[in-house]
Design a protein around this motif. Structure first.
Motif, short mmCIF file in Angstrom:
data_model
loop_
_atom_site.label_atom_id
_atom_site.label_comp_id
_atom_site.label_asym_id
_atom_site.label_seq_id
_atom_site.Cartn_x
_atom_site.Cartn_y
_atom_site.Cartn_z
N SER A 113 0.80 -1.23 0.00
CA SER A 113 0.00 0.00 0.00
C SER A 113 0.83 1.27 0.00
O SER A 113 0.29 2.36 -0.20
CB SER A 113 -0.94 0.00 1.21
N ARG A 114 2.13 1.17 0.22
CA ARG A 114 3.00 2.35 0.25
C ARG A 114 3.83 2.51 -1.02
O ARG A 114 4.74 3.34 -1.06
CB ARG A 114 3.91 2.30 1.49
N CYS A 115 3.53 1.70 -2.04
CA CYS A 115 4.26 1.77 -3.31
C CYS A 115 3.38 2.36 -4.41
O CYS A 115 2.15 2.33 -4.32
CB CYS A 115 4.73 0.38 -3.74
N LEU A 116 4.03 2.87 -5.44
CA LEU A 116 3.31 3.32 -6.62
C LEU A 116 2.68 2.12 -7.33
O LEU A 116 3.21 1.00 -7.26
CB LEU A 116 4.27 4.05 -7.57
N PRO A 117 1.55 2.31 -8.00
CA PRO A 117 0.91 1.18 -8.70
C PRO A 117 1.81 0.59 -9.78
O PRO A 117 2.47 1.32 -10.52
CB PRO A 117 -0.35 1.80 -9.30
N VAL A 118 1.83 -0.74 -9.87
CA VAL A 118 2.52 -1.41 -10.96
C VAL A 118 1.57 -1.69 -12.11
O VAL A 118 1.99 -2.00 -13.23
CB VAL A 118 3.16 -2.72 -10.49
#
Length: 253
Positions: A113-118
């Motif tokens: 939830s803390r990453c940019l969307p792949v």
């Protein structure tokens, strides 16, 4: 002799709103700074033309939703499940469904939830309809595209898909780059691992679609790679019962 009743003291007038007191306009929504981190496995590459996407998106949204019996996909979980609900051979991801009730639903997949969307998809299904169907039972979404000889494109990097929901043709799905509005939603939900609710319409600048609150549902997904031409995302039920509520198949045929 008549006794007069005491009169209640007059109440003071209500205070004016803060804007009138301070002589300033009402407070406006301020977007939080984006602190999402790049995904570990995502390679840096030039993004596709946003102008081309906007042009296609305007045409895509005019496509009718056609209900034709067609695609039938298997629903068995590859390799079985462990006691904690994890699928053997699968990779746990964070998935978010979001959109305005009557607008097309978006699906964002993140490493966490803390990453940019792949992966970010726009599906030709109204958000409210999809979430309602999920509340009634298992929903299977199949995304199909044409296989080409000597295919080198990763399956999740295909730009457009034929969309089938529970075996019925439901228009198309489009992969797109995340906009500022999308990243704003992901940022507001960065502390949420699982859950559902609504966000105020002010989180998006798309006033054409801002009809009511923005709905969202977030859960863990299990990503299972079958081959270079097939990939599946299983949305895992938080209580671990009855299997996934949503299954998304990517397949090149």
């Amino acid at each position: 002799m008549a006794v007069s009743k005491p009169q209640a003291p007059a109440l003071p007038p209500p205070p004016p709103p803060p804007a009138a007191v301070e002589g300033k306009p009402p407070p406006t929504y301020t977007r939080p700074p984006i602190s999402l981190q790049p995904s570990h496995n995502k390679k840096s590459h030039p993004s596709k033309s946003n102008r081309l996407f906007r042009r296609f998106r305007s045409v895509f949204r005019s496509f009718p939703i056609i209900n034709i019996p067609s695609c039938k996909m298997p629903v068995s979980l590859h390799g079985g499940r462990s006691n904690d609900g994890h699928i053997h051979g699968g990779t746990r991801m964070t998935g978010t469904l979001f959109g305005f009730r009557k607008a097309r639903v978006n699906l964002a997949i993140q490493e966490n939830s803390r990453c940019l969307p792949v992966l970010l998809l726009e599906l030709a299904i109204p958000t409210g309809k999809l979430l309602q169907d999920m509340g009634m039972g298992l929903v299977r979404v199949a995304l199909e595209c044409e296989k080409h000889p000597n295919e080198r494109t990763k399956i999740i990097d295909e730009p457009i898909w034929s969309l089938y929901c529970n075996g019925r043709k439901s228009g198309y799905a489009v992969k797109r780059e995340a906009t500022d509005d999308d990243l704003n939603v992901m940022q507001m939900l960065h502390a949420v691992s699982m859950g559902a609710g609504v966000l105020p319409s002010e989180v998006t600048s798309d006033q054409q679609e801002s009809s009511g609150d923005l709905m969202y549902m977030r859960a863990h997904f299990e990503r299972v790679v079958g081959s270079k031409d097939s990939e599946t995302y299983y949305m895992m039920n938080p209580d671990g019962n009855n299997g996934p509520e949503l299954t998304i198949f990517f397949v090149r045929i």
